[in-house]
Scaffold this active site. Structure first.
Site, short mmCIF file in Angstrom:
data_model
loop_
_atom_site.label_atom_id
_atom_site.label_comp_id
_atom_site.label_asym_id
_atom_site.label_seq_id
_atom_site.Cartn_x
_atom_site.Cartn_y
_atom_site.Cartn_z
N GLU A 129 -3.42 4.75 -12.75
CA GLU A 129 -3.18 4.42 -11.20
C GLU A 129 -3.11 2.80 -11.19
O GLU A 129 -3.41 2.24 -10.16
CB GLU A 129 -4.54 4.74 -10.58
CG GLU A 129 -4.70 6.26 -10.26
CD GLU A 129 -5.71 6.65 -9.24
OE1 GLU A 129 -5.61 7.65 -8.37
OE2 GLU A 129 -6.81 5.79 -9.07
N GLU B 287 -4.57 14.19 -11.17
CA GLU B 287 -5.84 14.39 -10.61
C GLU B 287 -6.07 15.07 -9.42
O GLU B 287 -5.56 14.53 -8.31
CB GLU B 287 -6.32 12.90 -10.35
CG GLU B 287 -6.89 12.29 -11.77
CD GLU B 287 -7.58 10.91 -11.41
OE1 GLU B 287 -8.18 10.69 -10.17
OE2 GLU B 287 -7.60 10.13 -12.55
#
Length: 584
Positions: A158, A234
């Site tokens: 991320e 995710e």
């Protein structure tokens, strides 16, 4: 050629069409003797892949060492996944977030505030490269190129939510390739704002992270990446909790409906989490947006497989969804794990925490825990106060993260980073009274710009403007509890000082259990030397998970470090967890 390749709209595995149906399962949050059980249950739910982060800070506790033992035996975990017929997505970071202490970055690196973390600063990339030099050789035999289960490896984590240093990402890509990683590489970023733009690399598969608004999120991913597989790296189906906050949950039917939408769109998925596990010992992280908030011990995450490995409502709901989109094992849903019967035990011996101090480091002003070389645990700071009477103690820079203050052994107050506490009114009983400040590291920030903020006392301490000098700094990492044979019989019905307490209990046949501590306030718990983690009556979590492999037939030892006081000398093992009111 890597085993997993991409087409214009999907994956090929060894040349055959393949959809990744993955679930997150962090080996370092599960007792090693339970890895096989959790992996088996992943396959029975219908998954063909598991995903795991790799915590740099635990695997490389010092710059020159690599730990692959016990809870960190990643090669063993990969062998067990392969034996179960599961593929693996590997996420080595270097940053992992994961609500994990420091986001996985080692304290010995973040302790230098001049290093620009997660950038192409050569001091940071050099440390990463040295870590990969140690980590990757024992993992290469488990890559798909060598016949192992690992089919893809993530580059950073991320990153688009943190920075935009593409040279840094390119360095990581080259570092992995030059050290023998031939498998498919991917990035993982939120689909909002510029996250995909800032966190992705040409030629590296981009995946998105989201838990709802599936159509919009996939559309944004496709807009950024016109060709290639659609994948949710995710898929958030639950959430984590903070001390003093609510216990989070998500309706199983709602999560299953979004999973169905995702799969109906032809996307691949990594369910975060399939099985959350536990932040054993001192491994939970913290967030700091408007204020510092530490994460609880349980990482149950309201996942399909509960913290103790039992199928929950999402397990059944997700299995039904997966069965509509892929072939899944016909085996019936596994039964809950056996649990110990209700057991009440008495803690019969104790020892003051201050009687188990390690050697002191003498300093003119207090040293931070990082300067003392300590990743986690506590630090006891001691000096004398030259004046008596009423006064105001001032802690320049505050505390990291929670400080208990004592004068001649008597409690004088508590300061918390959560409340931005920096001053404490006190009454000094006499001249040259002993001032003790016990500081607890409640977890290093794992997300955002405050990663690397130090622990302990964060600056000078003064009384009414006069600096206090000549400090004894006692590191208390408490990697292991003290030997209970050194404890004395507990004569008082209650305790009002930081102290260790010990009791024994008998087990006929080990099984999972949950430690309940009504009447206790805050501290740490160990069973047979295994660190169960933090407890705190602030909640929402009210029990600590006790894995069956921690127990042994016959006599077992419980040690508690109680930081404040207790109204009882009893503890309880129950068969039911209490993580807070459901659905809040």
């Amino acid at each position: 050629m890597p085993a997993l390749t991409t087409t214009n709209d999907g994956f090929l595995l060894h040349g055959e069409p393949f959809r990744i149906l993955s679930g997150a399962l962090h080996y370092f949050r599960v007792h090693p003797d339970q890895w096989s059980d959790r992996l088996h249950k992943a396959r029975l739910m219908g998954l063909n892949t598991v995903e795991t982060y790799i915590p740099w800070n635990l695997h490389q506790p010092t710059p020159d060492t690599l730990d692959l033992d016990g809870l960190l035996d990643l090669p063993r975990f990969l062998r067990l996944a392969a034996a179960e017929g599961l593929h693996v997505l590997l996420r080595p970071g270097p940053y992992i977030c994961a609500e994990w202490d420091g986001g996985g970055l080692p304290y010995w690196l973040t302790a230098d505030p001049t290093i620009r973390l997660r950038t192409s600063d050569p001091r940071f990339t050099g440390a990463v490269d040295r870590y990969l030099d140690l980590l990757l050789p024992p993992l290469l035999p488990h890559m798909a190129a060598a016949g192992g289960p690992v089919i893809a490896v993530q580059v950073e984590n991320e990153y688009g939510a943190y920075g935009d240093d593409i040279a840094y990402l390119k360095h990581l890509e080259a570092s992995l390739r030059s050290r023998g990683i031939e498998e498919l590489l991917f990035t993982c970023d939120q689909t909002d704002g510029d996250h995909l733009k800032n966190g992705t690399l040409p030629g590296v598969l981009a995946t998105g992270t989201f838990g709802s608004r599936v159509d919009r999120s996939l559309a944004r991913l496709r807009e950024h990446q016109p060709q290639g597989p659609l994948m949710c790296g995710e898929f958030w189906i639950g959430w984590f909790d903070h001390w003093g906050g609510p216990h989070h949950g998500r309706d199983a039917a709602d999560a299953a409906a979004d999973l169905d939408r995702l799969l109906a769109a032809g996307a691949s998925v990594n369910i975060y989490m399939f099985h959350g596990g536990t932040n054993f010992g001192f491994t939970s992280g913290a967030n700091h947006h408007h204020a510092y908030v530490p994460t609880v011990t349980s990482y149950d995450y309201d996942a399909p497989l509960t913290e103790s490995g039992d199928p929950g409502p999402k397990y059944h709901a997700f299995r039904e969804v997966l069965a509509r989109h892929a072939e899944i094992p016909p085996t019936p849903t596994p039964a809950p794990t056996p649990k110990l019967p209700l057991t009440t035990l008495k803690l019969t011996t104790s020892a003051p925490l201050l009687s188990h101090l390690g050697p002191a480091v003498r300093a003119t002003a207090p040293l931070t825990a990082d300067e003392l070389g300590q990743r986690a645990g506590y630090v006891l700071y001691r000096t004398t106060v030259p004046a008596e009477g009423a006064g105001l103690l001032a802690f320049e820079g505050g505390v990291g993260d929670r400080a208990q203050v004592f004068l001649d052994g008597a409690p004088a107050g508590v300061l918390e980073r959560e409340r931005y506490d920096e001053t404490l009114p006190v009454h000094v009983p006499r001249r040259d009274a002993v001032l003790d400040v016990l500081v607890e590291n409640q977890g290093r920030v794992n997300y955002g710009p405050r990663i690397g903020v130090p622990k302990g006392l964060l600056g000078p301490v003064s009384l009414d403007g006069e600096p206090l000098r000549d400090w004894d700094c006692h590191p208390l990492p408490l990697a292991e509890p003290p030997d209970p044979t050194t404890f004395a019989p507990a004569t008082a019905p209650v305790s009002r000082e930081p102290a260790f307490h010990h009791g024994t209990f008998d087990v006929t046949e080990p099984a999972d259990a949950f430690l309940a501590l009504p009447g206790w306030t805050k501290g740490q718990a160990w069973i047979n030397g295994f660190p169960l983690g933090r407890y705190w009556n602030r909640g929402p979590q009210r029990t600590l998970y006790v894995p069956a492999p921690v127990l042994r037939p016959g006599s077992n030892d419980l040690i508690l470090l109680e930081l404040h006081g207790t109204t009882t000398r009893h503890a309880h093992l129950t068969d039911t967890p209490d993580l807070g009111p459901a659905g809040s």
